[in-house]
Design a protein around this motif. Sequence first.
Motif, PDB file in Angstrom:
ATOM      1  N   LEU A   1      83.159 -11.725  12.824  1.00 59.01           N
ATOM      2  CA  LEU A   1      82.462 -12.157  14.024  1.00 59.01           C
ATOM      3  C   LEU A   1      82.949 -11.296  15.177  1.00 59.01           C
ATOM      4  CD1 LEU A   1      80.625 -14.051  15.634  1.00 59.01           C
ATOM      5  CD2 LEU A   1      82.546 -15.658  15.795  1.00 59.01           C
ATOM      6  N   HIS A   2      82.056 -10.526  15.771  1.00 63.21           N
ATOM      7  CA  HIS A   2      82.396  -9.564  16.820  1.00 63.21           C
ATOM      8  C   HIS A   2      81.753 -10.007  18.130  1.00 63.21           C
ATOM      9  CE1 HIS A   2      81.854  -5.125  18.348  1.00 63.21           C
ATOM     10  NE2 HIS A   2      82.535  -5.877  19.192  1.00 63.21           N
ATOM     11  N   LEU A   3      82.588 -10.237  19.139  1.00 63.36           N
ATOM     12  CA  LEU A   3      82.124 -10.645  20.461  1.00 63.36           C
ATOM     13  C   LEU A   3      82.511  -9.588  21.488  1.00 63.36           C
ATOM     14  CD1 LEU A   3      83.557 -14.293  20.420  1.00 63.36           C
ATOM     15  CD2 LEU A   3      81.263 -13.610  19.703  1.00 63.36           C
ATOM     16  N   ASP A   4      81.557  -9.162  22.308  1.00 64.33           N
ATOM     17  CA  ASP A   4      81.850  -8.325  23.459  1.00 64.33           C
ATOM     18  C   ASP A   4      81.488  -9.105  24.716  1.00 64.33           C
ATOM     19  OD1 ASP A   4      82.959  -5.892  22.578  1.00 64.33           O
ATOM     20  OD2 ASP A   4      80.991  -5.160  21.948  1.00 64.33           O
ATOM     21  N   SER A   5      82.252  -8.907  25.802  1.00 67.13           N
ATOM     22  CA  SER A   5      81.942  -9.639  27.035  1.00 67.13           C
ATOM     23  C   SER A   5      81.971  -8.760  28.275  1.00 67.13           C
ATOM     24  CB  SER A   5      82.913 -10.810  27.206  1.00 67.13           C
ATOM     25  OG  SER A   5      84.258 -10.371  27.260  1.00 67.13           O
ATOM     26  N   SER A   6      82.182  -7.457  28.102  1.00 67.15           N
ATOM     27  CA  SER A   6      82.158  -6.557  29.252  1.00 67.15           C
ATOM     28  C   SER A   6      80.763  -6.502  29.857  1.00 67.15           C
ATOM     29  CB  SER A   6      82.575  -5.148  28.835  1.00 67.15           C
ATOM     30  OG  SER A   6      82.329  -4.224  29.882  1.00 67.15           O
ATOM     31  N   LEU A   7      80.714  -6.467  31.181  1.00 70.62           N
ATOM     32  CA  LEU A   7      79.430  -6.373  31.876  1.00 70.62           C
ATOM     33  C   LEU A   7      78.814  -4.987  31.757  1.00 70.62           C
ATOM     34  CD1 LEU A   7      80.303  -8.285  35.183  1.00 70.62           C
ATOM     35  CD2 LEU A   7      78.856  -9.101  33.320  1.00 70.62           C
ATOM     36  N   ASN A   8      79.617  -4.000  31.374  1.00 73.96           N
ATOM     37  CA  ASN A   8      79.135  -2.621  31.319  1.00 73.96           C
ATOM     38  C   ASN A   8      78.657  -2.264  29.915  1.00 73.96           C
ATOM     39  OD1 ASN A   8      79.956  -2.144  34.030  1.00 73.96           O
ATOM     40  ND2 ASN A   8      82.055  -1.839  33.327  1.00 73.96           N
ATOM     41  N   PRO A   9      77.359  -2.034  29.742  1.00 79.26           N
ATOM     42  CA  PRO A   9      76.861  -1.675  28.405  1.00 79.26           C
ATOM     43  C   PRO A   9      77.320  -0.295  27.957  1.00 79.26           C
ATOM     44  CG  PRO A   9      75.101  -1.533  30.029  1.00 79.26           C
ATOM     45  CD  PRO A   9      76.271  -2.134  30.736  1.00 79.26           C
TER      46      PRO A   9
ATOM     47  N   SER B   1      83.651 -15.130  32.566  1.00 81.33           N
ATOM     48  CA  SER B   1      83.178 -16.515  32.442  1.00 81.33           C
ATOM     49  C   SER B   1      82.310 -16.703  31.212  1.00 81.33           C
ATOM     50  CB  SER B   1      82.401 -16.928  33.694  1.00 81.33           C
ATOM     51  OG  SER B   1      81.227 -16.141  33.859  1.00 81.33           O
ATOM     52  N   THR B   2      81.645 -15.643  30.772  1.00 78.94           N
ATOM     53  CA  THR B   2      80.805 -15.748  29.573  1.00 78.94           C
ATOM     54  C   THR B   2      81.644 -16.012  28.323  1.00 78.94           C
ATOM     55  OG1 THR B   2      80.868 -13.330  29.424  1.00 78.94           O
ATOM     56  CG2 THR B   2      78.933 -14.325  30.462  1.00 78.94           C
ATOM     57  N   LEU B   3      82.825 -15.405  28.276  1.00 83.69           N
ATOM     58  CA  LEU B   3      83.726 -15.641  27.142  1.00 83.69           C
ATOM     59  C   LEU B   3      84.298 -17.050  27.213  1.00 83.69           C
ATOM     60  CD1 LEU B   3      85.251 -14.767  24.638  1.00 83.69           C
ATOM     61  CD2 LEU B   3      86.900 -13.571  26.111  1.00 83.69           C
TER      62      LEU B   3
ATOM     63  N   GLY C   1      80.828  -6.259   3.435  1.00 84.18           N
ATOM     64  CA  GLY C   1      80.956  -7.328   4.422  1.00 84.18           C
ATOM     65  C   GLY C   1      79.794  -7.397   5.398  1.00 84.18           C
ATOM     66  N   THR C   2      79.775  -8.471   6.155  1.00 81.40           N
ATOM     67  CA  THR C   2      78.730  -8.702   7.151  1.00 81.40           C
ATOM     68  C   THR C   2      79.367  -8.798   8.533  1.00 81.40           C
ATOM     69  OG1 THR C   2      77.335  -9.907   5.594  1.00 81.40           O
ATOM     70  CG2 THR C   2      76.945 -10.319   7.929  1.00 81.40           C
ATOM     71  N   VAL C   3      78.719  -8.178   9.519  1.00 80.83           N
ATOM     72  CA  VAL C   3      79.156  -8.301  10.907  1.00 80.83           C
ATOM     73  C   VAL C   3      78.145  -9.149  11.660  1.00 80.83           C
ATOM     74  CG1 VAL C   3      79.649  -7.120  13.076  1.00 80.83           C
ATOM     75  CG2 VAL C   3      80.362  -6.086  10.900  1.00 80.83           C
ATOM     76  N   VAL C   4      78.632 -10.228  12.263  1.00 79.43           N
ATOM     77  CA  VAL C   4      77.807 -11.049  13.148  1.00 79.43           C
ATOM     78  C   VAL C   4      78.203 -10.677  14.571  1.00 79.43           C
ATOM     79  CG1 VAL C   4      77.242 -13.389  13.913  1.00 79.43           C
ATOM     80  CG2 VAL C   4      77.637 -12.922  11.479  1.00 79.43           C
ATOM     81  N   TYR C   5      77.257 -10.169  15.335  1.00 87.03           N
ATOM     82  CA  TYR C   5      77.583  -9.630  16.658  1.00 87.03           C
ATOM     83  C   TYR C   5      76.950 -10.452  17.771  1.00 87.03           C
ATOM     84  CZ  TYR C   5      77.946  -6.364  20.564  1.00 87.03           C
ATOM     85  OH  TYR C   5      78.221  -5.801  21.782  1.00 87.03           O
ATOM     86  N   ARG C   6      77.757 -10.721  18.792  1.00 88.66           N
ATOM     87  CA  ARG C   6      77.260 -11.384  20.002  1.00 88.66           C
ATOM     88  C   ARG C   6      77.701 -10.589  21.224  1.00 88.66           C
ATOM     89  NH1 ARG C   6      74.860 -16.226  20.309  1.00 88.66           N
ATOM     90  NH2 ARG C   6      74.687 -17.400  18.355  1.00 88.66           N
ATOM     91  N   ASP C   7      76.728 -10.204  22.030  1.00 92.38           N
ATOM     92  CA  ASP C   7      77.002  -9.577  23.314  1.00 92.38           C
ATOM     93  C   ASP C   7      76.879 -10.674  24.362  1.00 92.38           C
ATOM     94  OD1 ASP C   7      76.959  -8.217  25.750  1.00 92.38           O
ATOM     95  OD2 ASP C   7      75.950  -6.470  24.895  1.00 92.38           O
ATOM     96  N   LEU C   8      78.012 -11.223  24.758  1.00 93.96           N
ATOM     97  CA  LEU C   8      78.007 -12.376  25.656  1.00 93.96           C
ATOM     98  C   LEU C   8      77.594 -12.026  27.072  1.00 93.96           C
ATOM     99  CD1 LEU C   8      81.300 -14.092  24.435  1.00 93.96           C
ATOM    100  CD2 LEU C   8      78.942 -14.708  23.859  1.00 93.96           C
TER     101      LEU C   8
ATOM    102  N   ALA D   1      75.088  -9.606  27.701  1.00 87.26           N
ATOM    103  CA  ALA D   1      73.632  -9.416  27.634  1.00 87.26           C
ATOM    104  C   ALA D   1      72.905 -10.719  27.308  1.00 87.26           C
ATOM    105  CB  ALA D   1      73.296  -8.358  26.587  1.00 87.26           C
ATOM    106  N   GLU D   2      73.518 -11.539  26.450  1.00 89.15           N
ATOM    107  CA  GLU D   2      72.908 -12.814  26.062  1.00 89.15           C
ATOM    108  C   GLU D   2      73.958 -13.912  26.146  1.00 89.15           C
ATOM    109  OE1 GLU D   2      70.645 -12.717  22.445  1.00 89.15           O
ATOM    110  OE2 GLU D   2      70.113 -10.614  22.711  1.00 89.15           O
ATOM    111  N   PRO D   3      74.280 -14.361  27.363  1.00 87.30           N
ATOM    112  CA  PRO D   3      75.328 -15.381  27.520  1.00 87.30           C
ATOM    113  C   PRO D   3      74.938 -16.711  26.894  1.00 87.30           C
ATOM    114  CG  PRO D   3      74.186 -14.998  29.601  1.00 87.30           C
ATOM    115  CD  PRO D   3      73.706 -13.943  28.653  1.00 87.30           C
ATOM    116  N   VAL D   4      75.925 -17.396  26.351  1.00 93.42           N
ATOM    117  CA  VAL D   4      75.690 -18.740  25.823  1.00 93.42           C
ATOM    118  C   VAL D   4      75.735 -19.717  26.992  1.00 93.42           C
ATOM    119  CG1 VAL D   4      76.695 -18.117  23.610  1.00 93.42           C
ATOM    120  CG2 VAL D   4      78.117 -19.222  25.337  1.00 93.42           C
TER     121      VAL D   4
END
Length: 214
Positions: free
Chosen positions: A5-13, A103-105, A36-43, A45-48
């Motif tokens: 599970l890969h999470l990024d939270s930087s505002l800079n793409p 705050s997104t993280l 293996g499988t990578v599940v990616y979330r860009d917090l 670009a797409e905040p929860v």
Amino acid sequence: MVTLLHLDSSLNPVGSTSRAVTAAFRKAWQEENPEGTVVYRDLAAEPVPHLDGLTVSAAYADPSTHTPEQAAAFAERLKLVEELERADAVLIGAPMYNFSIPSTLKAWLDQVIVVGRNTGPESPLKGLPVTVVASRGGSYAPGTPRAGMEFATNYLEGVLTEMFGAEVDFIVPELTLAATVPAMAELIPLAEASYAQALVDAESKGKSLKVPVA
């Protein structure tokens, strides 16, 4: 099949140090775990959604009594929780913003921490390897003037270990603003060395997390 599970939270793409280092880790991990499988979330670009009263109330209510709004909120939270619980390893990009994490993280953490389900001594996440890339514009290392203002790694280590029992490892590229802040120009060599070491550490840690397939 193993899952990262890969999470990024930087505002800079682009141009983000934390994103570059997590990408190096992910590449190394995929080379060692080709099936293996990578599940990616860009917090960024797409905040929860931030946790709210509606979502919390749904967690403590019988699902048969949920209003349509509670059901929708609970379903979204459950998706995040199950995504984390299915992971064999977690990678988090956590740049320091205003001495703490984005705050997104924090919103993601609030959603996935469910007391009574995945916290405490019997947490199903106990021992989960979590690698955090905690980049920062300056230095907050022990002995530096701002050491007491480090609320990023301190918080993440506390919450991930105390709530989940996870095994947390940090990669900390520092002085990322040296190249753009004139007053920090003399620190550019140290910044470059820190970044280079972070990439080496990311590749090494990514390779070391080869998970045997059951």
